[in-house]
Design an enzyme around this catalytic site. Sequence first.
Site, PDB file in Angstrom:
ATOM      1  CE1 TYR A  79      -4.211   1.713   0.460  1.00 43.53           C
ATOM      2  CE2 TYR A  79      -2.744   3.328   1.454  1.00 43.53           C
ATOM      3  CZ  TYR A  79      -3.972   3.011   0.902  1.00 43.53           C
ATOM      4  OH  TYR A  79      -4.937   3.961   0.780  1.00 43.53           O
ATOM      5  CG  PHE A 131      -7.881  14.537 -25.231  1.00 41.41           C
ATOM      6  CD1 PHE A 131      -7.781  13.957 -26.484  1.00 41.41           C
ATOM      7  CD2 PHE A 131      -8.253  13.739 -24.155  1.00 41.41           C
ATOM      8  CE1 PHE A 131      -8.050  12.604 -26.659  1.00 41.41           C
ATOM      9  CE2 PHE A 131      -8.517  12.394 -24.326  1.00 41.41           C
ATOM     10  CZ  PHE A 131      -8.412  11.822 -25.580  1.00 41.41           C
ATOM     11  CB  THR A 132     -12.900  14.227 -25.095  1.00 39.83           C
ATOM     12  OG1 THR A 132     -11.935  13.189 -24.919  1.00 39.83           O
ATOM     13  CG2 THR A 132     -13.343  14.259 -26.547  1.00 39.83           C
ATOM     14  CG  ASP A 222      -2.015  15.515 -22.570  1.00 39.31           C
ATOM     15  OD1 ASP A 222      -1.366  14.459 -22.487  1.00 39.31           O
ATOM     16  OD2 ASP A 222      -3.253  15.540 -22.781  1.00 39.31           O
ATOM     17  CE  LYS A 265      -4.593   7.366 -24.981  1.00 39.83           C
ATOM     18  NZ  LYS A 265      -4.909   8.774 -24.954  1.00 39.83           N
ATOM     19  NE  ARG A 388     -13.805  11.071 -31.998  1.00 36.29           N
ATOM     20  CZ  ARG A 388     -13.885  10.981 -30.672  1.00 36.29           C
ATOM     21  NH1 ARG A 388     -12.871  11.284 -29.902  1.00 36.29           N
ATOM     22  NH2 ARG A 388     -14.992  10.601 -30.095  1.00 36.29           N
ATOM     23  CG  PHE A 454     -18.979   9.797 -29.246  1.00 40.60           C
ATOM     24  CD1 PHE A 454     -18.997  10.986 -28.537  1.00 40.60           C
ATOM     25  CD2 PHE A 454     -17.970   8.877 -28.964  1.00 40.60           C
ATOM     26  CE1 PHE A 454     -18.041  11.261 -27.569  1.00 40.60           C
ATOM     27  CE2 PHE A 454     -17.009   9.136 -28.003  1.00 40.60           C
ATOM     28  CZ  PHE A 454     -17.051  10.326 -27.295  1.00 40.60           C
TER      29      PHE A 454
HETATM   30  C1  LIG Z   1      -5.842   9.500 -24.028  1.00 42.68           C
HETATM   31  C2  LIG Z   1      -5.486  10.875 -23.732  1.00 42.68           C
HETATM   32  C3  LIG Z   1      -5.843  11.482 -22.527  1.00 42.68           C
HETATM   33  C4  LIG Z   1      -6.654  10.778 -21.464  1.00 42.68           C
HETATM   34  O1  LIG Z   1      -5.986   9.674 -20.991  1.00 42.68           O
HETATM   35  P1  LIG Z   1      -6.772   8.366 -20.450  1.00 42.68           P
HETATM   36  O2  LIG Z   1      -5.677   7.487 -19.980  1.00 42.68           O
HETATM   37  O3  LIG Z   1      -7.563   7.811 -21.584  1.00 42.68           O
HETATM   38  O4  LIG Z   1      -7.645   8.829 -19.338  1.00 42.68           O
HETATM   39  C5  LIG Z   1      -5.441  12.797 -22.322  1.00 42.68           C
HETATM   40  N1  LIG Z   1      -4.760  13.464 -23.270  1.00 42.68           N
HETATM   41  C6  LIG Z   1      -4.425  12.916 -24.437  1.00 42.68           C
HETATM   42  C7  LIG Z   1      -3.667  13.708 -25.442  1.00 42.68           C
HETATM   43  C8  LIG Z   1      -4.773  11.602 -24.723  1.00 42.68           C
HETATM   44  O5  LIG Z   1      -4.442  11.066 -25.913  1.00 42.68           O
END
Ligand SMILES: *Cc1c(COP(=O)(O)O)cnc(C)c1O
Length: 481
Positions: A79, A131-132, A222, A265, A388, A454
């Site tokens: 932990y 980003f969303t 990011d 990613k 998209r 979507f």
């Molecule tokens: C995927 C992504 C996120 C969000 O990450 P998650 O691990 O899916 O929560 C944020 N910014 C960018 C540029 C991304 O490609």
Amino acid sequence: MNITLSNGKVLPIEMHQIKIVQKTHLPPASRRLEAMQEAGFNTFLLRTKDIFLDMLTDSGTNAMSDRQLSAMMASDDAYAGSESFFRLAAAVQEVFGLRFVMPVHQGRAAEHLLAKAFVKPGDAVLMNYHFTTSKAHVDLAGGRVIELFGEDALETCSCNPFKGNLDLGKFAAAVEERGPERIAYVRMEATTNLIGGQPFSMQNLRDVKAMADSFGIPLVFDGSLISENAYFIQQREAEFAGTTLQEIILEMMRNVDILYMSGRKSAAARGGLIATNRKDFYDRILAWLPVYEGFATYGGMSTKEIEAMAVGLREMTDPAVASSSADFIEYFVRRLAEEGVPVVTPAGGLACHLDATRFLPHIPQSQYPAGALAAAIYIASGIRGMERGTISTDRGADGSETLADMELVRLALPRRLYTLSHIEYAIDRLKWLFVHRELIGGLKFVEEPAVLRFFFGRLAPIGGWDERLAEDFRADFGDAC
Ligand SMILES: *Cc1c(COP(=O)(O)O)cnc(C)c1O
């Protein structure tokens, strides 16, 4: 990695060998038609058992290395004080030169904590593009996102190598208008996801950092797709032609105050992190970590994934790894463009994007050309892509349709998952579909959720074009392929 063949042609090549495999299969065309109907013409609602090549996303679907898998076996479940955390911290120090690190369960969790720690109601957050999830967390904290992208960022056909650059004139104007104290931070997103995986240049990052410093505004980076952006800088920005990816990443980090990333990613794991050299920022964010994620040394991640992410961070600085998707995408895009199939150029870092506006000019935007194209691609190939466009854009508060800036179908290439023959197959079926594009018609909603429609929305083809498309396909190839 690209190699040059004896006939002068350039071929992207796999710099890995495949030692663990997952069996896949290609359902017959008649089953694909049925599966699309069952899924309400929404590729999110397909089941993987009906999918041949899954190009929905590159998130959490990348192939992992032997070293990542073996590191997972030796994780230290605790932990607090886990050795797995300290191995991650060592990797973050080495790869990014950043001293303080917090694991979080994925990228959006980092965005949540940053919004909690930095965004007050009425604040603005400036971005090269949203980003969303990054926008959602700023909105939920009562802030507002202002996008400062350049002139041609949204043009689908361009030669600009750095469409992800932030426009400095717009930056200065936004600060002038609101005052620097009402701007929580400026966010630079590497390999800008929603405009087609387009990078920014190092020069732009340096300029943004200098301007942010002059106003006393923190720069948040990011880095979910950081290795691809570093690779594009090496390939496209003269100053960095002979520089290693590791050096480029370190130079990027000298120009940020806070790094956060999804580990799903570039790092080919599942999870995420926040890292910084600013002790004051670290302390401010850390206050929220145990409330929403977990103790400082695991932050909502399994220790197995922490180990995999630590190894993934080091591996992504290897040019063979960082270029693996980008070079395949470049090939994919170049070959389709040669065939006249409308694609977004220049090729980006996470997917091949088809331009549905030019692919299906006979379908009005109100009948969702990108959604129709994604459905047609699946019927003709068993390949799953993602819409998209207008379907991904919810209605306005008064119920009116908001037409998207671009109608794209994204065919993501998870890193090191598919081989060149898979890409060749995709190119061939997309060519066939383009020749038969007149067969494809529009879509209409039959079940439409109010928010993020979507994901779960169900649609129907206007005029029964799905049956005709499948019939013509079977006439050319038979039912089996
Ligand atoms: C995927 C992504 C996120 C969000 O990450 P998650 O691990 O899916 O929560 C944020 N910014 C960018 C540029 C991304 O490609």
